[in-house]
Design an enzyme around this catalytic site. Sequence first.
Site, PDB file in Angstrom:
ATOM      1  N   CYS A 146       0.859  -1.189   0.000  1.00  0.00           N
ATOM      2  CA  CYS A 146       0.000   0.000   0.000  1.00  0.00           C
ATOM      3  C   CYS A 146       0.893   1.236   0.000  1.00  0.00           C
ATOM      4  O   CYS A 146       1.701   1.410   0.921  1.00  0.00           O
ATOM      5  CB  CYS A 146      -0.874  -0.011   1.259  1.00  0.00           C
ATOM      6  SG  CYS A 146      -1.871   1.476   1.458  1.00  0.00           S
ATOM      7  N   CYS A 148      -0.776   3.473  -6.598  1.00  0.00           N
ATOM      8  CA  CYS A 148      -1.714   2.888  -5.633  1.00  0.00           C
ATOM      9  C   CYS A 148      -1.898   1.448  -6.080  1.00  0.00           C
ATOM     10  O   CYS A 148      -2.135   1.184  -7.266  1.00  0.00           O
ATOM     11  CB  CYS A 148      -3.045   3.629  -5.664  1.00  0.00           C
ATOM     12  SG  CYS A 148      -4.368   2.796  -4.745  1.00  0.00           S
TER      13      CYS A 148
HETATM   14  N1  DGL Z   1      -3.971   0.425  -1.852  1.00  0.00           N
HETATM   15  C1  DGL Z   1      -3.686   1.700  -1.284  1.00  0.00           C
HETATM   16  C2  DGL Z   1      -2.432   2.317  -1.914  1.00  0.00           C
HETATM   17  O1  DGL Z   1      -1.616   1.634  -2.520  1.00  0.00           O
HETATM   18  C3  DGL Z   1      -4.704   2.801  -1.182  1.00  0.00           C
HETATM   19  C4  DGL Z   1      -6.132   2.734  -0.926  1.00  0.00           C
HETATM   20  C5  DGL Z   1      -6.598   3.526   0.292  1.00  0.00           C
HETATM   21  O2  DGL Z   1      -6.747   4.770   0.236  1.00  0.00           O
HETATM   22  O3  DGL Z   1      -6.800   2.862   1.298  1.00  0.00           O
HETATM   23  O4  DGL Z   1      -2.209   3.488  -1.797  1.00  0.00           O
END
Ligand code: DGL
Length: 259
Positions: free
Chosen positions: A73, A187
Amino acid sequence: MATSILVFDSGLGGLTVFREVVKARPDARYVYVGDDAFFPYSGRGEAELVARVSALMGELIETHRPDLIVIACNTASTLVLPHLRTRFGVPFVGTVPAIKPACAGSRTKRVAVLGTEATVAREYTRALIRDFANGSDVKLVGSARLAGFAEAELNGAPVVDDLIAQEIAPCFVDAAGRRTDTVVLACTHYPLLLERLERLAPWPVTFVDPAPAIARRVADLSGPKAGDAPRSPARIVFTSKRSPSAALAAALARFGIGG
Ligand code: DGL
């Protein structure tokens, strides 16, 4: 005893990293944790997010005893990684915007970084641009909605093309005879929508997904492979404690999770 790897995200986006890590280390044991009770991380204050992820990681380490943790993330990694590394002895591999390879590979020297609003606002991301833009014009594009759209897609409720096209439109700049040719997917949710992003892009660009590079880092850090030992199926844990719908269960099965 097989290496045990915990892959962590705010939701389902980390699956795009998980699938590459599994290819690199098919012999490892996996648990995937989605902190969906706190999704989206982008909407959280920085102090709140540091406190949440640090506390949760303590519990997860206690429960699962992983040999290595992948913070799949960007929104968490660009903020929380130093805190985690100070507090816990387990090795962490993070996910941060792939600005360096994108700028090195851009021919038009026009690059966009598409991430959550929090990731594009982080000092960490701004520093990557200062250090690695390499003469490129880099446009930061924060999307409030795309991660949620990717969650919906995997839950069997895809959103219409127009909504996705609106979110990605600011990435595409055509000025001074140079068009954007590279878009960093900053993301981990966004590669879940890759086919649609490619179809809806106003002109062809390279979408940079850092997952293969993260998988190589995991392979380097996690020691020798345990032969060809068959791995046990990956487990998934949601902090909301929800049970996956039929549509989500089918999607997870495509990633080798469930059963
Ligand atoms: N999967 C997350 C990232 O790579 C983001 C999603 C969220 O805002 O929770 O930034």
